[in-house]
Design a protein around this motif. Structure first.
Motif, PDB file in Angstrom:
ATOM      1  N   ASP A 172      -4.538   8.715   0.918  1.00  0.00           N
ATOM      2  CA  ASP A 172      -4.464   7.261   0.808  1.00  0.00           C
ATOM      3  C   ASP A 172      -4.525   6.891  -0.675  1.00  0.00           C
ATOM      4  O   ASP A 172      -5.535   7.070  -1.332  1.00  0.00           O
ATOM      5  CB  ASP A 172      -5.626   6.615   1.572  1.00  0.00           C
ATOM      6  N   TYR A 195       0.834  -1.205   0.000  1.00  0.00           N
ATOM      7  CA  TYR A 195       0.000   0.000   0.000  1.00  0.00           C
ATOM      8  C   TYR A 195       0.868   1.254   0.000  1.00  0.00           C
ATOM      9  O   TYR A 195       2.044   1.225   0.381  1.00  0.00           O
ATOM     10  CB  TYR A 195      -0.916   0.005   1.225  1.00  0.00           C
ATOM     11  N   LEU A 197      -3.502   0.600  -3.245  1.00  0.00           N
ATOM     12  CA  LEU A 197      -2.416  -0.294  -3.657  1.00  0.00           C
ATOM     13  C   LEU A 197      -1.350   0.496  -4.407  1.00  0.00           C
ATOM     14  O   LEU A 197      -1.659   1.405  -5.184  1.00  0.00           O
ATOM     15  CB  LEU A 197      -2.943  -1.407  -4.556  1.00  0.00           C
TER      16      LEU A 197
END
Length: 275
Positions: free
Chosen positions: A207, A90, A210
């Protein structure tokens, strides 16, 4: 520009002050940038308020400036580890990361163009936290994030100072830092989600989900595994030398050409040629 100023004010980066005697304020300027994604498309436009750090003087405006970043070998090793264990990798980005670094020195800057306070034009801004462009800004940010990680159970790798590991019983998690970008992975999804939540509470984060693109690496993650390429980097090199629309050939030189270092001809830029 308003977004940048709002982030600075929200972070309590500076305060209006009268310039003390024997002090010179550091100038500031606006820098505009286009942030691209892995496909080379414009993802967003950014305006950054930057201090003119080249006017700073060592021992007066700053002391230590060094800050570690993760090496490419470390990133490759982590990708390999994730592939072997079938972990997802991530990625998160810290918004205005350098604004989180606490300054140890006394630094004054000029009021930013377009945002000079009416009636107090002669005053300057005293920095409480670092600003982009300051020589000590990377160091201040790294000290801040390093302290945070260690207070939350992470252990810094003694051989790679931008790599942190957290172990809880049978669970393990790795975090690698490259200035304001971080990639992380582990064997416990709950541990990863908790990490995301805690980081978002402490810092203003983006955020990215992936990991798709990091330090020139294109990364594809799916059920079959992890595939890494440098397609975007290769295309960028071709575009830089105006070869992105050239025809591919099996032999990239004229057949039968004899080359010699003693041939007379126009000298080329050796550095440009090597790139």
């Amino acid at each position: 520009m308003n977004e940048e100023i709002n982030a600075i004010v929200k972070n309590d980066t500076w305060e209006l002050a009268t310039l003390p005697k024997n002090h010179k304020p550091i100038g500031v300027k606006w820098v505009y940038k286009k942030k691209l994604n892995a496909r080379g498309e414009v993802e967003r436009y950014k305006a950054r308020l930057v201090a003119k750090g080249y006017k700073q003087k060592a021992g007066i405006d700053y002391e230590e400036v060094f800050a570690p970043v993760a090496r490419m070998e470390t990133i490759r090793l982590l990708i390999s580890l994730a592939a072997q264990n079938k972990w997802n990798i991530y990625q998160m980005d810290v918004k205005s990361a350098f604004l989180n670094g606490v300054l140890e020195e006394e630094v004054y800057i000029e009021q930013p163009p377009g945002y000079i306070k009416e009636g107090e034009e002669n005053k300057v801004l005293k920095l409480k936290k670092a600003l982009y462009g300051l020589k000590q800004a990377p160091r201040a940010w790294n000290t801040r994030i390093d302290t945070y990680f260690k207070e939350h159970g992470f252990v810094q790798c003694p051989y790679e100072h931008a790599l942190y590991v957290k172990v809880c019983d049978d669970d393990i998690m790795f975090v690698a830092l490259y200035v304001d970008d971080m990639i992380f992975m582990g064997n416990n999804n709950e541990m990863i989600e908790k990490f995301k939540l805690e980081m978002s509470k402490e810092f203003e984060m983006t955020d990215l989900g992936l990991m798709l693109y990091f330090l020139g690496l294109d990364v594809k993650q799916d059920k079959s595994g992890i595939f890494v390429s440098q397609e975007a980097y290769a295309k960028d090199v071709l575009k830089r030398f105006k070869m992105d629309y050239c025809n591919p050939v099996c032999t990239p030189v004229e057949s039968g050409t004899k080359l010699s270092r003693y041939d007379e001809g126009k000298a080329v830029d050796a550095t440009l040629y090597r790139s």
